[in-house]
Design a protein around this motif. Structure first.
Motif, short mmCIF file in Angstrom:
data_model
loop_
_atom_site.label_atom_id
_atom_site.label_comp_id
_atom_site.label_asym_id
_atom_site.label_seq_id
_atom_site.Cartn_x
_atom_site.Cartn_y
_atom_site.Cartn_z
N LEU A 45 36.96 43.82 56.31
CA LEU A 45 37.18 43.38 54.88
C LEU A 45 37.94 44.06 54.72
CD1 LEU A 45 33.75 43.91 53.21
CD2 LEU A 45 34.74 41.58 53.07
N LEU A 49 41.79 42.07 53.08
CA LEU A 49 42.34 41.95 51.99
C LEU A 49 43.71 42.26 52.08
CD1 LEU A 49 39.14 45.05 49.68
CD2 LEU A 49 40.05 42.04 49.86
N GLY A 53 46.32 40.45 49.63
CA GLY A 53 47.18 41.15 49.15
C GLY A 53 48.77 40.16 49.47
#
Length: 240
Positions: A45, A49, A53
């Motif tokens: 995860l 992310l 981003g």
């Protein structure tokens, strides 16, 4: 000797003619998520992310830089046609960094009469414009730190997932007492996938960072050129 039609009809269909379903890969991403523990899932995860981003920063900064480069050409043309710096600044959008620079130059010129005994007009206007351009440059660099962070840390996050997968492989070997391929294929596959994902996250972030930094330099060249034009126009108006 004679064969009836029923004998032909009862001939079994060869097994090779029956289509078979493609077996699901037991060591793919789906298996990694289903069989992985909490540490492996959290690591995955984090990498996802990081990737989201970095791509968000790349997209938004590209659009921002493209807008500024187009705005620079229009601003230079309108500035040369304006009768004064005040008129040129009023014609620009209130959110434009070019108007921000022009406004700061005008503010500096207006504040100078109280400082003329200690500070030269030219030096004071240059300082005012330089502060404004430095502010614009700082805003252009917003988000680039995210790409630099992702590019430098994502490989190590993936490496952590790799080490964790190798640890699980060793645990299974120790519990089974034998290093058979079916015992270690899953954890080793998990480790390799984590390594690949870490690199897949880091490489676009590094490339995007270098690309956006080069584009920022092109934008700052336009900003500096506009600042020089404002400086010259303010000096000319002061002499008049």
């Amino acid at each position: 000797m004679l064969m009836t039609h029923n004998s032909w009809a009862s001939t079994p269909t060869p097994a090779t003619l029956t289509p078979s379903a493609t077996p699901e890969n037991p060591y793919g991403l789906g298996a990694l998520w289903a069989q992985g523990d909490a540490v492996a899932k959290i690591t995955l995860l984090i990498l996802v992310l990081m990737s989201m981003g970095s791509w968000f920063v790349i997209a938004t900064k590209y659009l921002e830089q493209s807008k500024l480069l187009k705005l620079a050409a229009a601003t230079q043309a309108s500035f040369k046609q304006a009768a004064s710096v005040r008129q040129a600044a009023d014609a620009l959008d209130t959110t434009s960094p070019f108007r921000f620079i022009a406004e700061k130059g005008l503010e500096g010129a207006a504040q100078h009469p109280g400082l003329h005994d200690t500070v030269d007009f030219n030096a004071w206007v240059v300082m005012s414009l330089q502060r404004a351009m430095t502010t614009v440059q700082s805003r252009l660099q917003d988000g680039l730190a995210v790409l630099a962070t992702v590019g430098s840390t994502a490989p190590f996050v993936g490496l952590f997932g790799t080490v964790w997968g190798i640890y699980h492989a060793l645990v299974k070997i120790g519990m089974s007492g034998q290093a058979s391929i079916d015992k270690v294929a899953g954890p080793v596959g998990e480790a390799l996938i984590m390594t690949a994902i870490g690199l897949a996250v880091a490489v676009p972030a590094v490339l995007g960072y270098n690309w956006l930094v080069r584009r920022n330099k092109a934008v700052m060249e336009e900003i500096n050129a506009f600042g020089a034009d404002v400086h010259a126009a303010l000096l000319a108006s002061a002499k008049r």
